[in-house]
Scaffold this motif. Sequence first.
Motif, mmCIF file in Angstrom:
data_model
loop_
_atom_site.group_PDB
_atom_site.id
_atom_site.type_symbol
_atom_site.label_atom_id
_atom_site.label_comp_id
_atom_site.label_asym_id
_atom_site.label_seq_id
_atom_site.Cartn_x
_atom_site.Cartn_y
_atom_site.Cartn_z
ATOM 1 N N THR A 1 0.859 -1.175 0.000
ATOM 2 C CA THR A 1 0.000 0.000 0.000
ATOM 3 C C THR A 1 0.898 1.229 0.000
ATOM 4 O O THR A 1 1.822 1.336 0.806
ATOM 5 C CB THR A 1 -0.935 -0.010 1.229
ATOM 6 O OG1 THR A 1 -1.755 -1.186 1.139
ATOM 7 C CG2 THR A 1 -1.808 1.221 1.269
ATOM 8 N N TYR A 2 0.616 2.133 -0.917
ATOM 9 C CA TYR A 2 1.417 3.352 -1.079
ATOM 10 C C TYR A 2 0.616 4.551 -0.603
ATOM 11 O O TYR A 2 -0.386 4.917 -1.209
ATOM 12 C CB TYR A 2 1.839 3.525 -2.541
ATOM 13 C CG TYR A 2 2.776 2.439 -2.987
ATOM 14 C CD1 TYR A 2 4.139 2.554 -2.762
ATOM 15 C CD2 TYR A 2 2.303 1.289 -3.591
ATOM 16 C CE1 TYR A 2 5.009 1.550 -3.147
ATOM 17 C CE2 TYR A 2 3.160 0.279 -3.980
ATOM 18 C CZ TYR A 2 4.516 0.414 -3.757
ATOM 19 O OH TYR A 2 5.368 -0.591 -4.134
ATOM 20 N N ASP A 3 1.077 5.146 0.489
ATOM 21 C CA ASP A 3 0.492 6.360 1.040
ATOM 22 C C ASP A 3 0.984 7.532 0.189
ATOM 23 O O ASP A 3 2.185 7.668 -0.050
ATOM 24 C CB ASP A 3 0.927 6.517 2.504
ATOM 25 C CG ASP A 3 0.416 7.790 3.112
ATOM 26 O OD1 ASP A 3 1.113 8.830 2.962
ATOM 27 O OD2 ASP A 3 -0.657 7.758 3.720
ATOM 28 N N ASP B 1 1.195 10.787 0.723
ATOM 29 C CA ASP B 1 2.108 11.727 1.390
ATOM 30 C C ASP B 1 3.516 11.138 1.491
ATOM 31 O O ASP B 1 4.507 11.833 1.244
ATOM 32 C CB ASP B 1 1.598 12.099 2.781
ATOM 33 C CG ASP B 1 0.364 12.980 2.738
ATOM 34 O OD1 ASP B 1 0.140 13.677 1.718
ATOM 35 O OD2 ASP B 1 -0.392 12.978 3.729
ATOM 36 N N GLU B 2 3.600 9.860 1.850
ATOM 37 C CA GLU B 2 4.913 9.209 1.952
ATOM 38 C C GLU B 2 5.581 9.102 0.585
ATOM 39 O O GLU B 2 6.797 9.283 0.465
ATOM 40 C CB GLU B 2 4.766 7.822 2.570
ATOM 41 C CG GLU B 2 4.398 7.853 4.036
ATOM 42 C CD GLU B 2 4.085 6.484 4.615
ATOM 43 O OE1 GLU B 2 4.331 5.450 3.931
ATOM 44 O OE2 GLU B 2 3.585 6.428 5.763
ATOM 45 N N GLU B 3 4.796 8.823 -0.438
ATOM 46 C CA GLU B 3 5.353 8.733 -1.794
ATOM 47 C C GLU B 3 5.838 10.097 -2.276
ATOM 48 O O GLU B 3 6.882 10.202 -2.922
ATOM 49 C CB GLU B 3 4.319 8.165 -2.775
ATOM 50 C CG GLU B 3 4.305 6.676 -2.825
ATOM 51 C CD GLU B 3 5.615 6.088 -3.321
ATOM 52 O OE1 GLU B 3 5.927 6.184 -4.522
ATOM 53 O OE2 GLU B 3 6.340 5.531 -2.492
ATOM 54 N N ARG C 1 -3.574 12.325 -4.879
ATOM 55 C CA ARG C 1 -3.880 12.787 -3.524
ATOM 56 C C ARG C 1 -4.783 14.017 -3.518
ATOM 57 O O ARG C 1 -5.717 14.107 -2.722
ATOM 58 C CB ARG C 1 -2.576 13.112 -2.788
ATOM 59 C CG ARG C 1 -2.806 13.524 -1.335
ATOM 60 C CD ARG C 1 -1.593 14.138 -0.713
ATOM 61 N NE ARG C 1 -1.221 15.347 -1.431
ATOM 62 C CZ ARG C 1 0.015 15.838 -1.481
ATOM 63 N NH1 ARG C 1 0.996 15.228 -0.848
ATOM 64 N NH2 ARG C 1 0.285 16.927 -2.149
ATOM 65 N N ASP D 1 -6.239 8.210 0.751
ATOM 66 C CA ASP D 1 -4.871 8.637 1.043
ATOM 67 C C ASP D 1 -3.832 7.677 0.485
ATOM 68 O O ASP D 1 -2.636 7.956 0.558
ATOM 69 C CB ASP D 1 -4.663 8.729 2.561
ATOM 70 C CG ASP D 1 -5.554 9.785 3.191
ATOM 71 O OD1 ASP D 1 -5.836 10.797 2.529
ATOM 72 O OD2 ASP D 1 -5.977 9.579 4.343
ATOM 73 N N ALA D 2 -4.291 6.527 -0.038
ATOM 74 C CA ALA D 2 -3.350 5.498 -0.480
ATOM 75 C C ALA D 2 -4.027 4.572 -1.484
ATOM 76 O O ALA D 2 -5.256 4.528 -1.586
ATOM 77 C CB ALA D 2 -2.880 4.679 0.725
ATOM 78 N N THR E 1 -3.259 0.379 -3.257
ATOM 79 C CA THR E 1 -2.487 -0.846 -3.093
ATOM 80 C C THR E 1 -2.233 -1.459 -4.458
ATOM 81 O O THR E 1 -3.162 -1.617 -5.261
ATOM 82 C CB THR E 1 -3.244 -1.855 -2.201
ATOM 83 O OG1 THR E 1 -3.499 -1.229 -0.937
ATOM 84 C CG2 THR E 1 -2.430 -3.122 -1.989
#
Length: 173
Positions: free
Chosen positions: A7-9, A11-13, A58, A75-76, A78
Amino acid sequence: MPLRTETYDFDEEEQRLEDKLDELDDVLDDVDDADIRQRFENERPQLRAHLEGVRWARDEAYDAEYAPMWDADVDAVTFGGLTGGEFGALEDDVGEHGGGSGAVRVYQVAKGTVEAPYVDDSMGDDERIGTVSQLPVAYLKWARDRIDALTGVGGNGEMSFRALYEEIVENSQ
């Protein structure tokens, strides 16, 4: 069944991609050789496109009138890596329809998306492909890159720009 999922958030990406761009700039500060510089400069457009795709997903996807298939504010997402059989079927499908690298990207994102607002379990392959083909190319480029990383064996195998630069310099001596 995917090789593995992640799972790719968003904000983190975004932060990961901004960090990669910063690292690229840092390495470019040390590069004197024009050929090596060009090799690294060629990475910038891809990273910028990926960053644009993540920001779109996002910030804009849910409200974009041209993307009604993105029907939830999330927000994410997968993604899953494709097995050899899944990737082989993808290549066969694309080959049958005369598709090039853009078609491969669409098919790969359609097959590699596990959970996202634009797909659901009731969709057949053709419906998934048709839906994914309507998403912005920057998002598709980012998604394909993440799916590629999950499709490979032995982790994501991403080498830092610094490590790559040092390897190039070492091999050129």
